[in-house]
Scaffold this motif. Structure first.
Motif, PDB file in Angstrom:
ATOM      1  N   PRO A 356     -46.628 -22.247  41.856  1.00  0.00           N
ATOM      2  CA  PRO A 356     -45.312 -22.455  42.488  1.00  0.00           C
ATOM      3  C   PRO A 356     -45.002 -21.393  43.549  1.00  0.00           C
ATOM      4  N   VAL A 357     -45.725 -21.428  44.660  1.00  0.00           N
ATOM      5  CA  VAL A 357     -45.557 -20.381  45.665  1.00  0.00           C
ATOM      6  C   VAL A 357     -45.225 -20.958  47.040  1.00  0.00           C
ATOM      7  N   PHE A 358     -44.569 -22.118  47.065  1.00  0.00           N
ATOM      8  CA  PHE A 358     -44.274 -22.755  48.355  1.00  0.00           C
ATOM      9  C   PHE A 358     -42.770 -22.806  48.604  1.00  0.00           C
ATOM     10  N   ASN A 359     -42.412 -22.794  49.886  1.00  0.00           N
ATOM     11  CA  ASN A 359     -40.990 -22.895  50.215  1.00  0.00           C
ATOM     12  C   ASN A 359     -40.607 -24.373  50.349  1.00  0.00           C
ATOM     13  N   GLY A 360     -39.372 -24.624  50.751  1.00  0.00           N
ATOM     14  CA  GLY A 360     -38.863 -25.992  50.809  1.00  0.00           C
ATOM     15  C   GLY A 360     -39.607 -26.871  51.802  1.00  0.00           C
ATOM     16  N   ARG A 361     -40.318 -26.245  52.724  1.00  0.00           N
ATOM     17  CA  ARG A 361     -41.083 -27.023  53.709  1.00  0.00           C
ATOM     18  C   ARG A 361     -42.557 -27.092  53.345  1.00  0.00           C
ATOM     19  N   GLY A 362     -42.885 -26.663  52.129  1.00  0.00           N
ATOM     20  CA  GLY A 362     -44.277 -26.753  51.677  1.00  0.00           C
ATOM     21  C   GLY A 362     -45.170 -25.658  52.233  1.00  0.00           C
ATOM     22  N   GLN A 363     -44.548 -24.636  52.852  1.00  0.00           N
ATOM     23  CA  GLN A 363     -45.357 -23.537  53.395  1.00  0.00           C
ATOM     24  C   GLN A 363     -45.434 -22.405  52.376  1.00  0.00           C
ATOM     25  N   VAL A 370     -47.947 -11.191  49.842  1.00  0.00           N
ATOM     26  CA  VAL A 370     -47.802 -11.054  48.387  1.00  0.00           C
ATOM     27  C   VAL A 370     -46.857 -12.159  47.902  1.00  0.00           C
ATOM     28  N   THR A 371     -47.337 -13.011  46.997  1.00  0.00           N
ATOM     29  CA  THR A 371     -46.492 -14.104  46.513  1.00  0.00           C
ATOM     30  C   THR A 371     -45.749 -13.665  45.246  1.00  0.00           C
ATOM     31  N   GLN A 372     -44.891 -14.560  44.770  1.00  0.00           N
ATOM     32  CA  GLN A 372     -44.172 -14.256  43.527  1.00  0.00           C
ATOM     33  C   GLN A 372     -45.030 -14.527  42.299  1.00  0.00           C
ATOM     34  N   PRO A 374     -47.802 -13.345  40.158  1.00  0.00           N
ATOM     35  CA  PRO A 374     -48.536 -12.077  40.059  1.00  0.00           C
ATOM     36  C   PRO A 374     -50.032 -12.275  40.280  1.00  0.00           C
ATOM     37  N   GLY A 375     -50.593 -11.487  41.200  1.00  0.00           N
ATOM     38  CA  GLY A 375     -52.035 -11.523  41.436  1.00  0.00           C
ATOM     39  C   GLY A 375     -52.483 -12.564  42.449  1.00  0.00           C
ATOM     40  N   LEU A 376     -51.535 -13.247  43.112  1.00  0.00           N
ATOM     41  CA  LEU A 376     -51.916 -14.277  44.087  1.00  0.00           C
ATOM     42  C   LEU A 376     -51.408 -13.888  45.480  1.00  0.00           C
ATOM     43  N   TYR A 377     -52.298 -13.946  46.461  1.00  0.00           N
ATOM     44  CA  TYR A 377     -51.979 -13.449  47.793  1.00  0.00           C
ATOM     45  C   TYR A 377     -52.478 -14.414  48.874  1.00  0.00           C
ATOM     46  N   PHE A 378     -51.863 -14.319  50.058  1.00  0.00           N
ATOM     47  CA  PHE A 378     -52.360 -14.991  51.266  1.00  0.00           C
ATOM     48  C   PHE A 378     -52.734 -13.914  52.281  1.00  0.00           C
ATOM     49  N   LEU A 379     -53.712 -14.226  53.108  1.00  0.00           N
ATOM     50  CA  LEU A 379     -54.106 -13.296  54.173  1.00  0.00           C
ATOM     51  C   LEU A 379     -54.584 -14.089  55.377  1.00  0.00           C
ATOM     52  N   GLY A 380     -54.248 -13.616  56.580  1.00  0.00           N
ATOM     53  CA  GLY A 380     -54.798 -14.216  57.804  1.00  0.00           C
ATOM     54  C   GLY A 380     -53.908 -15.264  58.445  1.00  0.00           C
ATOM     55  N   LEU A 381     -52.736 -15.533  57.860  1.00  0.00           N
ATOM     56  CA  LEU A 381     -51.870 -16.576  58.432  1.00  0.00           C
ATOM     57  C   LEU A 381     -51.122 -16.026  59.650  1.00  0.00           C
ATOM     58  N   PRO A 382     -50.824 -16.907  60.627  1.00  0.00           N
ATOM     59  CA  PRO A 382     -50.057 -16.453  61.784  1.00  0.00           C
ATOM     60  C   PRO A 382     -48.720 -15.828  61.355  1.00  0.00           C
ATOM     61  N   TRP A 383     -48.430 -14.678  61.894  1.00  0.00           N
ATOM     62  CA  TRP A 383     -47.198 -13.946  61.576  1.00  0.00           C
ATOM     63  C   TRP A 383     -47.039 -13.718  60.066  1.00  0.00           C
ATOM     64  N   LEU A 384     -48.159 -13.586  59.361  1.00  0.00           N
ATOM     65  CA  LEU A 384     -48.054 -13.201  57.947  1.00  0.00           C
ATOM     66  C   LEU A 384     -47.178 -11.947  57.851  1.00  0.00           C
ATOM     67  N   HIS A 385     -47.454 -11.003  58.751  1.00  0.00           N
ATOM     68  CA  HIS A 385     -46.634  -9.788  58.820  1.00  0.00           C
ATOM     69  C   HIS A 385     -46.250  -9.472  60.269  1.00  0.00           C
TER      70      HIS A 385
END
Ligand SMILES: Cc1cc2nc3c(=O)[nH]c(=O)nc-3n(C[C@H](O)[C@H](O)[C@H](O)COP(=O)(O)OP(=O)(O)OC[C@H]3O[C@@H](n4cnc5c(N)ncnc54)[C@H](O)[C@@H]3O)c2cc1C
Length: 424
Positions: A356-363, A370-372, A374-385
């Motif tokens: 369950p780590v998606f927002n209302g638009r499925g992103q 860092v997702t909510q 624990p232990g699950l992450y995304f990397l490399g997405l446009p404007w991740l940071h």
């Protein structure tokens, strides 16, 4: 039945993001494995056209431990040079990677950690990083199904060169970075191009004596975290500015192309199979792209003035062509369209991520990856940071940050009473 294999960290995706994280985890002695569906650097190897050049200057290639060291830092590597750069990076990382392994399901386990099902067997992991890019499914609108079978249809990811297309005019749909550069590639090869212009902005290649990227870097734009951007997380939906690194770098001016014979239309709306229908958006789209172009240059002017920098003068862009009117339709046969190239981007497909780590638009919902969960992450997405997160310039700092979070989480896991929540 395939045996499960446990890893401290599984990284999904062997592109620049996955290998950048692997570089830091190796340095820090964190056991991990990269799972790659195809081969490392697959997208760069298979989804770029023959004349492709970087849009960002070479000096921005800052993969960890492997900054660009060639003799042309202000130039723009061509596809083959980029692949050589990436191959050298791959060798220097010596990442533990299994290629040809597609991840089919990632799901948290009730007792902590993750199950990871793949085409090459099942795994478990304490932590999982999704470094699988954001460009999964080429978008081709379903109206394409109504077009005559005699017309060759490609997505921008499949386009290679003008010579591979059948004779006739080429309709390019979309004028973002790929669409504008592919339209230019065809135009320079002498093909008749019909371009359905979208809402992408554009920027100058050079202004007041320097590459605009160099100015923006000096102005701190590429360091700006997403939460400080005026659009905040909305900036992740922005279309990239069109400009090119071809032949040492230059502007892409669609008005100039129109003056030279390219046929420009507004947004493609519909077709009955014989006629294409367009929205009356061309004039506004060209004006808006130029307004962004001039706006970026004006911000450089202000910076130069505020800092008393000695730089050659610049001038506002003035349109070299204006549409005589909006053309609402085009008959495919009359225009002699032999091929259509869809340059309208990609959709993300995370259907295999059962968390369950998606927002209302499925992103993906995350803070600096860092997702909510624990232990699950995304990397490399446009404007991740930052602006550079999905590019060569910023992925290293995001990977370094995540490697720290991964280590912190490991430390928390190792304590006798591990809290349910991720280490802050
Ligand atoms: C046309 C174009 C031009 C660009 N130009 C520039 C530029 O000039 N400068 C710049 O800095 N950046 C540029 N970029 C942006 C950026 O550098 C790339 O998008 C880059 O490829 C992102 O790297 P990545 O590792 O995050 O993702 P990707 O390169 O997409 O790699 C992800 C990897 O994950 C694998 N994968 C996906 N799903 C799974 C799965 N389920 N299981 C296992 N493996 C999986 C894929 O096979 C792939 O190898 C450009 C991008 C495009 C599309």
């Amino acid at each position: 039945m395939t045996q499960s294999t446990h890893h401290s960290v599984l990284i999904v995706g062997g592109g620049q993001a996955g290998l950048s994280l692997s570089y830091y985890l190796t340095q820090q002695g964190v056991e991990h494995l990269v799972l790659e569906k195809h081969t490392a650097m697959h997208t760069w190897r298979t989804q770029r056209w023959d004349s492709f050049c970087l849009v960002t200057p070479n000096w921005q290639c800052q993969l960890p431990g492997h900054p660009y060291q060639g003799g042309d830092p202000h130039g723009f590597m061509r596809r083959d040079e980029i692949l050589q750069y990436l191959e050298a990076f791959r060798r220097s990382c010596a990442a533990p990677i299994r290629e040809g392994v597609a991840v089919r399901r990632v799901a948290p386990r009730a007792r902590g950690g993750f199950e990871v099902q793949t085409g090459g067997g099942d795994f478990t992991a304490d932590q999982v990083v999704l470094a699988c890019g954001g460009y999964h499914v080429p978008i081709i609108p379903r109206l394409a199904e109504r077009l005559p079978r005699s017309i060759t249809q490609l997505h921008s990811a499949q386009y290679r060169n003008p010579g591979e297309l059948p004779p006739g005019s080429v309709l390019v749909v979309g004028s973002g970075q790929s669409g504008a550069q592919i339209a230019e590639d065809l135009h320079l090869a002498g093909r008749q191009v019909v371009l359905a212009v979208g809402e992408a902005p554009r920027c100058a290649r050079f202004y007041r004596g320097r590459d605009v990227v160099d100015w923006l870097a000096q102005m701190g734009y590429y360091e700006m975290p997403v939460q400080d951007h005026p659009l905040r997380e909305g900036v992740r939906d922005n279309t990239n500015h069109y400009v090119t690194g071809r032949d040492g770098g230059r502007d892409i001016d669609l008005r100039r192309f129109a003056r030279e014979g390219m046929q420009l239309y507004g947004r493609l709306l519909d077709t009955d199979g014989a006629t294409l229908h367009f929205a009356p958006t061309l004039a506004a789209a060209l004006d808006q792209a130029d307004a962004v172009y001039n706006g970026i240059n004006a911000s450089i002017d202000r910076y130069i003035a505020d800092h008393g920098i000695d730089a050659p003068p610049g001038a506002r862009y003035e349109p070299v062509w204006v549409p005589p009117g909006e053309r609402a339709s085009l008959e495919l046969a009359h225009a002699g369209i032999g091929a259509i190239i869809w340059c309208i981007g990609f959709a993300a497909d995370y259907s295999w991520l059962d968390a369950p780590v998606f927002n209302g638009r499925g992103q993906p919902q995350h803070r600096r990856g860092v997702t909510q969960q624990p232990g699950l992450y995304f990397l490399g997405l446009p404007w991740l940071h930052t602006w550079g997160s999905g590019r060569f310039s910023g992925v290293a700092s995001d990977a370094l940050y995540l490697s720290g979070r991964i280590q912190a989480f490991q430390a928390v896991m190792a304590t006798p009473a591990a809290p349910a929540e991720q280490a802050a």
